[in-house]
Design a protein around this motif. Sequence first.
Motif, PDB file in Angstrom:
ATOM      1  N   ILE A  51       0.860  -1.173   0.000  1.00 60.52           N
ATOM      2  CA  ILE A  51       0.000   0.000   0.000  1.00 60.52           C
ATOM      3  C   ILE A  51       0.897   1.224   0.000  1.00 60.52           C
ATOM      4  CG2 ILE A  51      -0.227  -0.093   2.537  1.00 60.52           C
ATOM      5  CD1 ILE A  51      -3.089   1.085   2.129  1.00 60.52           C
ATOM      6  N   SER A  53       1.580   5.569  -0.131  1.00 57.60           N
ATOM      7  CA  SER A  53       1.159   6.691   0.693  1.00 57.60           C
ATOM      8  C   SER A  53      -0.134   7.312   0.202  1.00 57.60           C
ATOM      9  CB  SER A  53       2.264   7.747   0.747  1.00 57.60           C
ATOM     10  OG  SER A  53       2.605   8.165  -0.559  1.00 57.60           O
ATOM     11  N   ASP A  54      -0.445   7.129  -1.075  1.00 51.97           N
ATOM     12  CA  ASP A  54      -1.713   7.686  -1.588  1.00 51.97           C
ATOM     13  C   ASP A  54      -2.878   6.714  -1.397  1.00 51.97           C
ATOM     14  OD1 ASP A  54      -1.144   7.052  -5.188  1.00 51.97           O
ATOM     15  OD2 ASP A  54      -1.224   5.706  -3.454  1.00 51.97           O
ATOM     16  N   GLY A  55      -2.603   5.575  -0.772  1.00 47.75           N
ATOM     17  CA  GLY A  55      -3.660   4.602  -0.494  1.00 47.75           C
ATOM     18  C   GLY A  55      -3.843   3.545  -1.569  1.00 47.75           C
ATOM     19  N   SER A  56      -3.145   3.671  -2.675  1.00 49.96           N
ATOM     20  CA  SER A  56      -3.278   2.672  -3.719  1.00 49.96           C
ATOM     21  C   SER A  56      -2.614   1.369  -3.281  1.00 49.96           C
ATOM     22  CB  SER A  56      -2.663   3.171  -5.021  1.00 49.96           C
ATOM     23  OG  SER A  56      -1.280   3.415  -4.867  1.00 49.96           O
ATOM     24  N   THR A  57      -3.149   0.292  -3.778  1.00 52.42           N
ATOM     25  CA  THR A  57      -2.687  -1.031  -3.337  1.00 52.42           C
ATOM     26  C   THR A  57      -2.395  -1.955  -4.516  1.00 52.42           C
ATOM     27  OG1 THR A  57      -4.964  -1.832  -3.192  1.00 52.42           O
ATOM     28  CG2 THR A  57      -4.004  -0.904  -1.186  1.00 52.42           C
ATOM     29  N   SER A  70      -3.987  -2.425   4.874  1.00 53.54           N
ATOM     30  CA  SER A  70      -4.356  -1.064   5.253  1.00 53.54           C
ATOM     31  C   SER A  70      -3.204  -0.454   6.041  1.00 53.54           C
ATOM     32  CB  SER A  70      -5.638  -1.060   6.086  1.00 53.54           C
ATOM     33  OG  SER A  70      -5.463  -1.811   7.282  1.00 53.54           O
ATOM     34  N   ASP A  73      -1.329   5.950   9.157  1.00 50.69           N
ATOM     35  CA  ASP A  73      -0.155   6.808   9.096  1.00 50.69           C
ATOM     36  C   ASP A  73       0.112   7.528  10.419  1.00 50.69           C
ATOM     37  OD1 ASP A  73      -0.750   7.683   5.618  1.00 50.69           O
ATOM     38  OD2 ASP A  73       0.476   6.100   6.507  1.00 50.69           O
TER      39      ASP A  73
END
Length: 124
Positions: A51, A53-57, A70, A73
């Motif tokens: 994952i 830092s922009d939340g993309s996985t 998940s 931060d």
Amino acid sequence: QVQLVESGGGDVHPGESLTLACAASGSFVGINVMGWYRQAPGKQRELVAIIRSDGSTNYDYFVKDRFIISRDDAKNTVYLQMNSLTPEDTAAYYCYVEYTTGTKGWTRYKADRWGQGTMVTVSS
């Protein structure tokens, strides 16, 4: 230097769930990528999920419908919720972190770190 502390591994039965956690601490500007890899006995280490830092996985094909990655931060922690576990999921799970150590102008200096591994055993 970044330290990683993993937790949550253990022995479960097929079909059960388990959640792994990995907390990062130390000196860094920010954490770019957090993820989990695994290594089964006699096999190479492979990506499970990451994952950014922009939340993309990104997920390994064989876990994408069962595992959820998940991150929190505020706690610098990444989680891996593993559902419907099968014996094929048995492996040592390693936390991975890529972080920024510093910046100079537009340049970001990066480093990465591996956790010590936590064992997950799925058997009946």
